[in-house]
Scaffold this active site. Structure first.
Site, PDB file in Angstrom:
ATOM      1  N   LYS A  18     -12.896  -3.722  -8.764  1.00 44.13           N
ATOM      2  CA  LYS A  18     -14.008  -2.754  -8.747  1.00 44.13           C
ATOM      3  C   LYS A  18     -13.622  -1.484  -7.984  1.00 44.13           C
ATOM      4  O   LYS A  18     -13.985  -0.392  -8.372  1.00 44.13           O
ATOM      5  CB  LYS A  18     -15.234  -3.376  -8.073  1.00 44.13           C
ATOM      6  CG  LYS A  18     -15.962  -4.382  -8.951  1.00 44.13           C
ATOM      7  CD  LYS A  18     -17.207  -4.898  -8.241  1.00 44.13           C
ATOM      8  CE  LYS A  18     -17.920  -5.935  -9.081  1.00 44.13           C
ATOM      9  NZ  LYS A  18     -19.010  -6.598  -8.339  1.00 44.13           N
TER      10      LYS A  18
ATOM     11  N   ARG B 206      -3.518  -4.798 -12.255  1.00 46.43           N
ATOM     12  CA  ARG B 206      -4.619  -5.507 -11.592  1.00 46.43           C
ATOM     13  C   ARG B 206      -5.852  -4.627 -11.809  1.00 46.43           C
ATOM     14  O   ARG B 206      -5.785  -3.418 -11.574  1.00 46.43           O
ATOM     15  CB  ARG B 206      -4.382  -5.662 -10.080  1.00 46.43           C
ATOM     16  CG  ARG B 206      -5.598  -6.290  -9.372  1.00 46.43           C
ATOM     17  CD  ARG B 206      -5.512  -6.181  -7.848  1.00 46.43           C
ATOM     18  NE  ARG B 206      -4.381  -6.906  -7.315  1.00 46.43           N
ATOM     19  CZ  ARG B 206      -3.727  -6.536  -6.196  1.00 46.43           C
ATOM     20  NH1 ARG B 206      -4.099  -5.458  -5.541  1.00 46.43           N
ATOM     21  NH2 ARG B 206      -2.711  -7.250  -5.765  1.00 46.43           N
TER      22      ARG B 206
ATOM     23  N   ASP C 182      -0.807  -1.547  -4.675  1.00 43.90           N
ATOM     24  CA  ASP C 182      -2.261  -1.456  -4.506  1.00 43.90           C
ATOM     25  C   ASP C 182      -2.712  -0.021  -4.771  1.00 43.90           C
ATOM     26  O   ASP C 182      -1.929   0.916  -4.653  1.00 43.90           O
ATOM     27  CB  ASP C 182      -2.651  -1.807  -3.060  1.00 43.90           C
ATOM     28  CG  ASP C 182      -2.577  -3.302  -2.770  1.00 43.90           C
ATOM     29  OD1 ASP C 182      -2.440  -4.105  -3.707  1.00 43.90           O
ATOM     30  OD2 ASP C 182      -2.663  -3.662  -1.582  1.00 43.90           O
ATOM     31  N   MET C 183      -4.001   0.130  -5.086  1.00 40.14           N
ATOM     32  CA  MET C 183      -4.540   1.481  -5.256  1.00 40.14           C
ATOM     33  C   MET C 183      -5.446   1.817  -4.077  1.00 40.14           C
ATOM     34  O   MET C 183      -6.324   1.031  -3.730  1.00 40.14           O
ATOM     35  CB  MET C 183      -5.326   1.578  -6.574  1.00 40.14           C
ATOM     36  CG  MET C 183      -5.760   2.981  -6.923  1.00 40.14           C
ATOM     37  SD  MET C 183      -4.393   4.159  -7.085  1.00 40.14           S
ATOM     38  CE  MET C 183      -3.803   3.814  -8.748  1.00 40.14           C
TER      39      MET C 183
ATOM     40  N   ARG D 216     -11.170  -1.173  10.205  1.00 35.14           N
ATOM     41  CA  ARG D 216     -11.117  -0.122   9.181  1.00 35.14           C
ATOM     42  C   ARG D 216     -11.827  -0.576   7.903  1.00 35.14           C
ATOM     43  O   ARG D 216     -12.592   0.168   7.299  1.00 35.14           O
ATOM     44  CB  ARG D 216      -9.652   0.243   8.875  1.00 35.14           C
ATOM     45  CG  ARG D 216      -9.513   1.450   7.955  1.00 35.14           C
ATOM     46  CD  ARG D 216      -8.140   2.072   8.103  1.00 35.14           C
ATOM     47  NE  ARG D 216      -7.105   1.059   7.961  1.00 35.14           N
ATOM     48  CZ  ARG D 216      -6.526   0.736   6.819  1.00 35.14           C
ATOM     49  NH1 ARG D 216      -6.889   1.338   5.712  1.00 35.14           N
ATOM     50  NH2 ARG D 216      -5.584  -0.172   6.787  1.00 35.14           N
ATOM     51  N   ARG D 217     -11.572  -1.838   7.508  1.00 37.97           N
ATOM     52  CA  ARG D 217     -12.230  -2.352   6.302  1.00 37.97           C
ATOM     53  C   ARG D 217     -13.750  -2.359   6.481  1.00 37.97           C
ATOM     54  O   ARG D 217     -14.490  -2.059   5.559  1.00 37.97           O
ATOM     55  CB  ARG D 217     -11.752  -3.775   5.983  1.00 37.97           C
ATOM     56  CG  ARG D 217     -10.327  -3.871   5.485  1.00 37.97           C
ATOM     57  CD  ARG D 217     -10.145  -3.237   4.114  1.00 37.97           C
ATOM     58  NE  ARG D 217     -10.776  -4.009   3.072  1.00 37.97           N
ATOM     59  CZ  ARG D 217     -10.148  -4.904   2.313  1.00 37.97           C
ATOM     60  NH1 ARG D 217      -8.880  -5.096   2.466  1.00 37.97           N
ATOM     61  NH2 ARG D 217     -10.806  -5.566   1.387  1.00 37.97           N
TER      62      ARG D 217
ATOM     63  N   THR E  58     -11.575 -10.240  -8.887  1.00 43.78           N
ATOM     64  CA  THR E  58     -13.002 -10.170  -8.569  1.00 43.78           C
ATOM     65  C   THR E  58     -13.505 -11.536  -8.110  1.00 43.78           C
ATOM     66  O   THR E  58     -12.915 -12.563  -8.443  1.00 43.78           O
ATOM     67  CB  THR E  58     -13.820  -9.703  -9.802  1.00 43.78           C
ATOM     68  OG1 THR E  58     -15.200  -9.642  -9.447  1.00 43.78           O
ATOM     69  CG2 THR E  58     -13.676 -10.629 -11.002  1.00 43.78           C
TER      70      THR E  58
ATOM     71  N   LYS F 156       0.866  -1.181   0.000  1.00 40.48           N
ATOM     72  CA  LYS F 156       0.000   0.000   0.000  1.00 40.48           C
ATOM     73  C   LYS F 156       0.907   1.237   0.000  1.00 40.48           C
ATOM     74  O   LYS F 156       1.733   1.407   0.906  1.00 40.48           O
ATOM     75  CB  LYS F 156      -0.875   0.018   1.253  1.00 40.48           C
ATOM     76  CG  LYS F 156      -1.874  -1.121   1.297  1.00 40.48           C
ATOM     77  CD  LYS F 156      -3.268  -0.643   1.588  1.00 40.48           C
ATOM     78  CE  LYS F 156      -4.329  -1.668   1.264  1.00 40.48           C
ATOM     79  NZ  LYS F 156      -3.945  -2.991   0.821  1.00 40.48           N
TER      80      LYS F 156
END
Ligand code: FDA
Length: 300
Positions: A178, A175, A125-126, A279-280, A217, A91
């Site tokens: 969504k 990658r 990661d984004m 947090r998620r 996904t 991240k």
């Protein structure tokens, strides 16, 4: 956020850590690197690949970011020592992107250099939209300097197709997912089908250019349509893989694997699992529904 999901998020925060661990355990390999190594070995024995993620809460200062980088380098070394079929996901804010972009770039460069020395690979990661541009800039610089790096694009963002047009020119390893963060309607599609449509448009643009794509996904609709697209476009098997999260839809994972396609599982681990899980849940209350299902399917 539905009333039920709001309630689940609130209740979860008040539960003892040990209880949260019961359901979080399905999604997280454990606290130690060795836990993750053991889990990846199990996946590898089934012919399934992994991408390891060292969990970390939002980094407040450079010292913490440097510690996080050291852990990532340990992971790269452990992958090599244990001969795992795995790479690393990082991240960018954990590497200090929110503090200082140049500093984060240097940190990421160091990790990717280590990965390159073992002929391995790092996926950036984004995160949420304030970091989209800085993340793409850092990715481009690292890619130009040494390669062995890829980036993530989010199908819910309206900008994604034009990002692909730019990034295709660099032979980007993508990658596509969504997107997990809550973004304003001005910049992001909100409707389920609009996000799916953009996912498939993005995938087509990536594959048309023969870029490598991690199709991330668990959505049967997207997986079915990706299968069709791959066949119709005659895409060789070494140009894509399917990616899923640890603990999610394992039957689907095994089916894709037995269909002869490469599957990679995202394996998070680390001491910060509790903060990460909460947090998620807050970021995406939809997950609260999955958690609820897990609690009540526990032991089945
Ligand atoms: P959807 O959410 O519609 O899920 C389809 C079905 O899968 C659900 O009905 C449910 O049954 C199951 N499911 C999905 N997620 C689940 C969960 N957490 N627990 C239990 N069941 C679940 N996002 C981002 O913004 N930046 C990133 O870098 C990444 N990286 C990433 C890597 C990988 C390997 C994956 C698979 C996903 C990501 N994501 C991500 C998250 C991604 O953006 C998205 O939020 C989730 O994958 C959920 O979307 P689906 O496409 O699976 O569809």
């Amino acid at each position: 956020m539905s009333l039920l999901n709001t309630l689940i998020v609130k209740v979860t925060q008040m539960l003892p850590k040990s209880m949260v661990r019961v359901f979080a355990g399905k999604y997280i390999a454990g606290e130690e690197l060795q836990d993750a190594i053991n889990l990846v070995k199990q996946l590898n024995s089934k012919g399934i690949f992994a991408t390891l993620d060292v969990l970390g809460e939002s980094i407040q200062n450079k010292e913490e970011a440097i510690e996080a980088k050291k852990k990532c380098i340990e992971v790269i070394e452990a992958i090599e020592t244990n001969k795992l079929m795995a790479n690393l996901s990082i991240k960018p804010t954990q590497m200090g992107l929110a503090i200082d972009e140049e500093f984060a770039f240097q940190q990421i460069l160091e990790i990717v250099q280590k990965a390159k020395s073992f002929n391995n690979f790092v996926r950036i990661d984004m995160e949420d939209s304030p970091f989209t541009d800085p993340t793409i800039r850092v990715y481009k610089k690292v890619n130009e300097k040494i390669g062995h790096v890829g980036v993530v694009l989010q199908a819910y963002l309206k900008r994604t197709l034009s990002d692909i047009e730019q990034l295709n020119k660099l032979g980007t390893n993508y990658r596509i997912c969504k997107g997990i963060y809550v973004e304003p309607e001005s910049i992001a599609y909100k409707k389920r089908q609009a996000i799916r449509d953009n996912f498939l448009k993005a995938l087509r643009l990536m594959l048309e250019n023969r870029n490598y794509v991690g199709i991330a996904t668990h959505d049967d609709y997207l997986i079915g349509n990706s299968y069709k697209m791959i066949k119709e476009m005659n895409i060789p098997k070494d140009k894509f893989e399917f990616q899923m999260l640890l603990g999610v839809k394992e039957e689907l994972r095994d089916r894709i694997n037995s269909d002869g396609y490469k599957v990679r599982i995202y394996v998070p681990f680390g001491e910060d699992w509790f903060a990460y899980s909460i947090r998620r849940l807050k970021e995406n209350p939809q997950i609260a529904g999955y958690v609820f299902k897990n609690i009540f399917s526990f032991g089945k």
